[in-house]
Structure formats: C-alpha cells, structure tokens
Write a protein that holds these residues in place. Sequence first.
Motif, PDB file in Angstrom:
ATOM      1  N   VAL A  42       5.856   5.779  -6.091  1.00  0.00           N
ATOM      2  CA  VAL A  42       5.077   4.668  -5.535  1.00  0.00           C
ATOM      3  C   VAL A  42       4.114   5.236  -4.495  1.00  0.00           C
ATOM      4  CG1 VAL A  42       5.227   2.612  -4.052  1.00  0.00           C
ATOM      5  CG2 VAL A  42       6.780   2.884  -6.000  1.00  0.00           C
ATOM      6  N   ASN A  43       2.874   4.739  -4.517  1.00  0.00           N
ATOM      7  CA  ASN A  43       1.874   5.106  -3.529  1.00  0.00           C
ATOM      8  C   ASN A  43       1.499   3.851  -2.749  1.00  0.00           C
ATOM      9  OD1 ASN A  43      -0.248   6.903  -2.351  1.00  0.00           O
ATOM     10  ND2 ASN A  43      -1.564   5.334  -3.247  1.00  0.00           N
ATOM     11  N   ILE A  44       1.592   3.936  -1.426  1.00  0.00           N
ATOM     12  CA  ILE A  44       1.168   2.847  -0.551  1.00  0.00           C
ATOM     13  C   ILE A  44      -0.065   3.340   0.182  1.00  0.00           C
ATOM     14  CG2 ILE A  44       1.795   1.301   1.336  1.00  0.00           C
ATOM     15  CD1 ILE A  44       3.498   0.940  -1.237  1.00  0.00           C
ATOM     16  N   GLY A  45      -1.194   2.681  -0.043  1.00  0.00           N
ATOM     17  CA  GLY A  45      -2.466   3.124   0.503  1.00  0.00           C
ATOM     18  C   GLY A  45      -2.606   2.906   1.994  1.00  0.00           C
ATOM     19  N   ASN A  46      -3.681   3.456   2.536  1.00  0.00           N
ATOM     20  CA  ASN A  46      -3.993   3.313   3.957  1.00  0.00           C
ATOM     21  C   ASN A  46      -4.036   1.845   4.352  1.00  0.00           C
ATOM     22  OD1 ASN A  46      -4.408   6.097   4.499  1.00  0.00           O
ATOM     23  ND2 ASN A  46      -6.441   5.967   3.589  1.00  0.00           N
ATOM     24  N   ASN A  47      -3.413   1.525   5.483  1.00  0.00           N
ATOM     25  CA  ASN A  47      -3.506   0.209   6.127  1.00  0.00           C
ATOM     26  C   ASN A  47      -2.939  -0.944   5.306  1.00  0.00           C
ATOM     27  OD1 ASN A  47      -4.917   1.423   8.365  1.00  0.00           O
ATOM     28  ND2 ASN A  47      -6.676   1.534   6.995  1.00  0.00           N
ATOM     29  N   VAL A  48      -2.158  -0.665   4.286  1.00  0.00           N
ATOM     30  CA  VAL A  48      -1.543  -1.722   3.484  1.00  0.00           C
ATOM     31  C   VAL A  48      -0.432  -2.383   4.281  1.00  0.00           C
ATOM     32  CG1 VAL A  48      -0.067  -2.115   1.458  1.00  0.00           C
ATOM     33  CG2 VAL A  48      -2.143  -0.742   1.243  1.00  0.00           C
ATOM     34  N   LYS A  49      -0.322  -3.702   4.148  1.00  0.00           N
ATOM     35  CA  LYS A  49       0.736  -4.455   4.812  1.00  0.00           C
ATOM     36  C   LYS A  49       1.687  -5.007   3.752  1.00  0.00           C
ATOM     37  CE  LYS A  49       1.746  -8.245   7.906  1.00  0.00           C
ATOM     38  NZ  LYS A  49       1.250  -9.496   8.494  1.00  0.00           N
ATOM     39  N   ILE A  50       2.983  -4.704   3.930  1.00  0.00           N
ATOM     40  CA  ILE A  50       4.033  -5.150   3.024  1.00  0.00           C
ATOM     41  C   ILE A  50       5.088  -5.859   3.854  1.00  0.00           C
ATOM     42  CG2 ILE A  50       5.863  -4.366   1.463  1.00  0.00           C
ATOM     43  CD1 ILE A  50       3.982  -2.085   0.646  1.00  0.00           C
ATOM     44  N   GLY A  51       5.468  -7.067   3.429  1.00  0.00           N
ATOM     45  CA  GLY A  51       6.432  -7.870   4.158  1.00  0.00           C
ATOM     46  C   GLY A  51       7.861  -7.388   3.980  1.00  0.00           C
ATOM     47  N   ASN A  52       8.804  -8.217   4.388  1.00  0.00           N
ATOM     48  CA  ASN A  52      10.229  -7.922   4.288  1.00  0.00           C
ATOM     49  C   ASN A  52      10.758  -8.238   2.893  1.00  0.00           C
ATOM     50  OD1 ASN A  52      10.462  -7.330   7.128  1.00  0.00           O
ATOM     51  ND2 ASN A  52      10.420  -9.527   7.517  1.00  0.00           N
ATOM     52  N   GLY A  53      11.763  -7.465   2.464  1.00  0.00           N
ATOM     53  CA  GLY A  53      12.451  -7.755   1.211  1.00  0.00           C
ATOM     54  C   GLY A  53      11.632  -7.524  -0.041  1.00  0.00           C
ATOM     55  N   VAL A  54      10.575  -6.755   0.036  1.00  0.00           N
ATOM     56  CA  VAL A  54       9.709  -6.489  -1.117  1.00  0.00           C
ATOM     57  C   VAL A  54      10.328  -5.405  -1.996  1.00  0.00           C
ATOM     58  CG1 VAL A  54       7.425  -5.624  -1.804  1.00  0.00           C
ATOM     59  CG2 VAL A  54       7.641  -7.243   0.102  1.00  0.00           C
ATOM     60  N   ARG A  55      10.251  -5.597  -3.309  1.00  0.00           N
ATOM     61  CA  ARG A  55      10.757  -4.627  -4.284  1.00  0.00           C
ATOM     62  C   ARG A  55       9.578  -4.126  -5.111  1.00  0.00           C
ATOM     63  NH1 ARG A  55      14.217  -4.944  -1.199  1.00  0.00           N
ATOM     64  NH2 ARG A  55      16.247  -5.895  -1.415  1.00  0.00           N
ATOM     65  N   ILE A  56       9.304  -2.825  -4.988  1.00  0.00           N
ATOM     66  CA  ILE A  56       8.222  -2.206  -5.757  1.00  0.00           C
ATOM     67  C   ILE A  56       8.867  -1.192  -6.697  1.00  0.00           C
ATOM     68  CG2 ILE A  56       6.085  -0.888  -5.661  1.00  0.00           C
ATOM     69  CD1 ILE A  56       5.681  -1.996  -2.813  1.00  0.00           C
ATOM     70  N   GLN A  57       8.766  -1.451  -7.976  1.00  0.00           N
ATOM     71  CA  GLN A  57       9.396  -0.600  -8.976  1.00  0.00           C
ATOM     72  C   GLN A  57       8.576   0.676  -9.198  1.00  0.00           C
ATOM     73  OE1 GLN A  57      12.563  -1.565 -10.319  1.00  0.00           O
ATOM     74  NE2 GLN A  57      12.244  -2.860  -8.521  1.00  0.00           N
ATOM     75  N   ASN A  58       9.056   1.548 -10.068  1.00  0.00           N
ATOM     76  CA  ASN A  58       8.456   2.867 -10.296  1.00  0.00           C
ATOM     77  C   ASN A  58       6.985   2.789 -10.725  1.00  0.00           C
ATOM     78  OD1 ASN A  58      11.060   3.725  -9.858  1.00  0.00           O
ATOM     79  ND2 ASN A  58      11.429   4.381 -11.954  1.00  0.00           N
ATOM     80  N   ASN A  59       6.229   3.804 -10.302  1.00  0.00           N
ATOM     81  CA  ASN A  59       4.855   4.045 -10.757  1.00  0.00           C
ATOM     82  C   ASN A  59       3.868   2.942 -10.379  1.00  0.00           C
ATOM     83  OD1 ASN A  59       5.718   6.484 -12.085  1.00  0.00           O
ATOM     84  ND2 ASN A  59       6.586   5.150 -13.665  1.00  0.00           N
ATOM     85  N   VAL A  60       3.976   2.422  -9.172  1.00  0.00           N
ATOM     86  CA  VAL A  60       3.052   1.396  -8.689  1.00  0.00           C
ATOM     87  C   VAL A  60       2.261   1.972  -7.521  1.00  0.00           C
ATOM     88  CG1 VAL A  60       2.837  -0.899  -7.644  1.00  0.00           C
ATOM     89  CG2 VAL A  60       4.571  -0.488  -9.415  1.00  0.00           C
TER      90      VAL A  60
END
Length: 161
Positions: A42-60
């Motif tokens: 998983v790649n999270i880009g610069n300045n991205v905001k992700i809340g609580n309890g988020v599920r990000i599966q493979n290759n996103v």
Amino acid sequence: MVHPSSYIDDDVQIGEGTKVWHFCHVQRGARIGKNCSLGQNVNIGNNVKIGNGVRIQNNVSVYEGVELEDNVFCGPSCVFTNVLVPRAHFPVHGQYQRTLVKEGASLGANCTIVCGHTIGRGAMIAAGAVVTRDVPDFALMAGVPARQIGVVNEQGEIIER
C-alpha cells in the motif's frame, strides 16, 4: 505495528493500533487514524488524511488529494486518481483534484475512483466499477461507468433495487 520492509517518511502521524504490513510506503505529511490496517504494497501519498478504522487491502495507492473518512474499506487493487488530464509533458505540480470517501463506504476490488468526486456515507462500489461522478449516501454502484443499481443499509445489505 510497522513491518520492517515498509518505509515511513518524516512528518507522518499513525494512530494507535494501526498496522502497516509488508512493502508499504507512507509519505510525508500523511495522517492515519487509529486501528487502521494497510495491507501489503500500500502507498499513502503526501498529505493524505485517513480516518479511524480504515481497512486498505493489498496493492492500493491512496494519492495526494484523496481523503478517507472513518471506517472506509478499500478492496484489493482499487484505484484512485488525482489528476483529470494527466500529461507527462505538463505536470500539475501539486494541483490535485480532491476526492472524498465518506464514513463507512466500501470500495470493491479493482474499482476505479476518478478524482474530483465524493463517495457518500455507507455507499458500496462493486468490484471493477468505474466511478465518474458523485455517489449518494448508501448507494450501490456497479458498472463502467458506475451507475446506481440499488440502496444498501448500514450493514451493506441491499434494501432496494
């Protein structure tokens, strides 16, 4: 928990209980809430905001300009964009379209979310769908381009077709 194969840049906030699995990259300025899970690659880009309890599966890859509110589910290999007219010779240099995925929405495997749109609270996007416009709260969307084929409840059960 951050797997040793992952990279966490400077100026990143990761909430308590969040797990970052194999081969992830969390870039500068990202803010990730509590009790999240970032699957493999998983790649999270610069300045991205992700809340609580988020599920990000493979290759996103969640690119700059995308915001995920609490309890969002991103299925394997779902795709976000952040530039409407990408051209290699004319880079946008940080001028990204905003995409908002509201609380409790679920994005199916291999779906594509074209930038500049809002996915409503509790909405469900089918696997392989291509979202090209705003999605209402609790809408069930499918197809290319995605169209509303029903309404779901909080648990994701179809309550209207």
